[in-house]
Design a protein around this motif. Structure first.
Motif, short mmCIF file in Angstrom:
data_model
loop_
_atom_site.label_atom_id
_atom_site.label_comp_id
_atom_site.label_asym_id
_atom_site.label_seq_id
_atom_site.Cartn_x
_atom_site.Cartn_y
_atom_site.Cartn_z
N LYS A 7 -42.77 11.60 13.68
CA LYS A 7 -41.99 11.12 12.54
C LYS A 7 -42.42 9.72 12.11
O LYS A 7 -42.59 9.44 10.93
N LEU A 10 -45.58 9.49 10.01
CA LEU A 10 -45.65 10.20 8.72
C LEU A 10 -45.39 9.29 7.55
O LEU A 10 -44.53 8.42 7.60
N ASP A 11 -46.14 9.50 6.48
CA ASP A 11 -45.89 8.77 5.25
C ASP A 11 -44.53 9.13 4.69
O ASP A 11 -44.02 10.22 4.92
N LEU A 12 -44.01 8.20 3.92
CA LEU A 12 -42.74 8.43 3.24
C LEU A 12 -42.99 9.37 2.04
O LEU A 12 -44.07 9.37 1.47
N GLY A 13 -42.00 10.17 1.71
CA GLY A 13 -42.11 10.96 0.50
C GLY A 13 -42.56 12.39 0.72
O GLY A 13 -42.89 13.09 -0.23
N ALA A 14 -42.57 12.83 1.98
CA ALA A 14 -42.88 14.22 2.27
C ALA A 14 -44.17 14.70 1.61
O ALA A 14 -44.19 15.64 0.84
N ILE A 15 -45.27 13.99 1.90
CA ILE A 15 -46.56 14.44 1.37
C ILE A 15 -47.52 14.71 2.53
O ILE A 15 -48.48 13.99 2.74
N PRO A 16 -47.25 15.79 3.29
CA PRO A 16 -48.01 16.02 4.52
C PRO A 16 -49.49 16.31 4.29
O PRO A 16 -50.29 16.14 5.19
N PHE A 17 -49.85 16.77 3.12
CA PHE A 17 -51.24 17.20 2.91
C PHE A 17 -52.02 16.27 2.01
O PHE A 17 -53.04 16.64 1.47
N LYS A 18 -51.47 15.06 1.79
CA LYS A 18 -52.12 14.06 0.93
C LYS A 18 -52.28 14.63 -0.48
O LYS A 18 -51.51 14.33 -1.36
#
Lengths: 91, 398
Positions: A7, A10-18
């Protein structure tokens, strides 16, 4: 496969796949198209019909499937006027 | 200047001058959009005004605008908010700092356009910040500080500024406004958190020169982590709301706090509630105090995130508390406010007696007499040392 991120990593904003470029969807399908260039008339309809933009037109005019993104929907095979695209079941 | 609640919103948003306003009019929010569209037509704002075909589209347009880096604003009420439901969770999940006014109105059916809190209370778990206002002055101030809270880099969440339909939205009050340049300086430019795109570090916004995919598929792998991130950001908003209000009070002289205690220092019985009824309750507390009754009041202004610590501090030694709220949570122990407060106090060593009261559904007026009777009920409960767990109603003909 890489270890999934925690957690805190992880980047903010729920962008797991760039971006979608890194999101290889090619393994989703059950079948993949195979283009027989000996029958192909270079009409490029498959390129225009592909909903994923996964069929590119080469410099020599023939089309080529990018299997990293092809989801195997079969629209290209269905639309090909000379039926030179065959959907091959994955093993 | 003399403004009703809706006009106070429109005036505040004019001063903020957001990039995109996408809204669909619904009573009692209509005046906001009507007035703002006049500002647009008269060239007083630079905002792109999108007259959409539904509330679902209004919030969707705001999500799109906000994702591209624009400041986006919308307003709605009741069934309009209900139609936005799907997009509420998308806006908070995508961490878009949209500001939305919710002019509280009862949900149909049966059809009713008047004030209660059943609309926004239903959205309490949607991941939005919720602030409830007592009067037009609070409405004006909240619509300015809302942008700074939502856009804070530690928060990055959408915010609902809620206020009571008609009671506030259509009632003319004297509102102290600030100069445009003060608002402009206070709001500043929107800032963005840094994220990594496939071309390297970039801002969390859609930018063709460094593309990112927003709102993409997020399954068993990361969805859980992203939801907990959201929860933590919402908790973080408690601090940000306080610091933003403190900063704003330097210009306005007004600071409301997460919760506001009124004559709570020595209160023996107190009501806790939200919204415009708190004004009437203060009047009633003053009346009771002249009769020597030690009555107090706590107004909850920030409802999401829930200000547990501030609430416990405000309650202090008060032994008997009534929760008054304009929402009925069907088939459970009491309204949402009652449930939240009761669970917040479960681990608190000084457990006050708590009674849940529902009032004002569908806009039924809660008069000072109603509230005096409610305080008297509390005094009786206190004197008899009773523990009443059944839900009570104020102003219901039984």
């Amino acid at each position: 496969m890489n270890q999934p991120k925690k957690k805190s990593e992880l980047d903010l904003g729920a962008i797991p796949f760039k971006s979608s470029k890194e999101y290889k969807t090619g393994d989703w399908g059950v079948a993949h198209p195979k283009i027989d260039h000996s029958k192909c008339t270079k009409c490029t309809l498959c390129h225009f019909f592909c909903p994923e933009g996964a069929i590119k037109v080469r410099e020599d005019g023939y089309t080529e499937v990018d299997y990293n993104y092809c989801k195997g929907c079969g629209i290209c095979a269905s639309e090909c006027p000379v039926k030179c695209i065959e959907m091959i079941m994955k093993k | 200047m003399g403004l009703n609640g809706d006009e106070a919103v429109a005036y505040a948003i004019k001063q903020v001058n957001p990039d995109v306003v996408a809204a669909y009019p619904i009573t009692p929010q209509t005046i906001i959009v009507e007035k703002f569209s006049e500002y647009v037509a008269n060239g007083l704002v630079d905002s792109e005004f999108v007259a959409v075909e539904s509330e679902h589209s209004a919030l969707s347009a705001c999500v799109g605008a906000s994702a591209s880096g624009a400041r986006a604003y919308t307003a709605t009420a009741a069934n309009g908010l209900a139609l936005m439901w799907e997009i509420l969770y998308i806006a908070s999940g995508m961490r878009q700092p949209i500001v939305m006014s919710v002019v509280n109105r009862a949900l149909s059916g049966p059809l009713n356009i008047h004030n209660d809190h059943s609309d926004s209370m239903g959205a309490r778990d949607s991941g939005w910040i919720q602030i409830y206002c007592e009067n037009s002055q609070e409405v004006y101030d909240s619509h300015i500080i809302a942008w700074r809270i939502a856009e804070d880099l530690n928060v990055q969440l959408p915010i609902m500024v809620c206020f009571d339909g008609f009671t506030i939205s259509h009632t003319m009050e004297n509102v102290y406004t600030l100069n445009d340049d003060i608002i402009k300086a206070f709001i500043g430019k929107r800032t963005f958190p840094k994220v990594s795109g496939h071309l390297g570090e970039t801002e969390l916004r859609l930018n063709p020169s460094c593309p990112i995919t927003m709102g993409a598929m997020d399954l068993q792998d990361y969805y859980f982590e992203h939801k907990v991130q959201q929860h933590e950001a919402l908790q973080m908003a408690l601090k940000v709301i306080t610091s933003t209000e403190n900063e704003f009070s330097k210009y306005s002289g007004r600071n409301y706090g997460l919760v506001q205690g009124y004559k709570m220092e020595d209160a023996e019985v107190a009501l806790i509630g939200i919204g415009s009824a708190m004004g009437t309750s203060k009047y009633v507390v003053n009346q009771l105090r002249t009769q020597g009754i030690k009555a107090g009041l706590i107004k909850i202004r920030t409802y999401r995130p829930f200000p547990k610590e501030a609430l416990i501090e405000a309650i202090g030694d008060c032994s008997t508390i009534g929760i008054i709220e304009k929402t009925l949570s069907f088939g459970t122990t009491g309204g949402p406010l009652y449930q939240d407060i009761k669970s917040a106090l479960y681990d608190y060593n000084k457990k006050p007696t708590i009674v849940g009261f529902v009032h004002g559904l569908g806009g039924r007026d809660t008069s000072p007499e109603n509230l005096i009777q409610t305080y008297q009920k509390l005094i009786k409960i206190k004197d008899k040392n009773e523990r009443i767990s059944t839900l009570q109603y104020i102003g219901l003909r039984e």
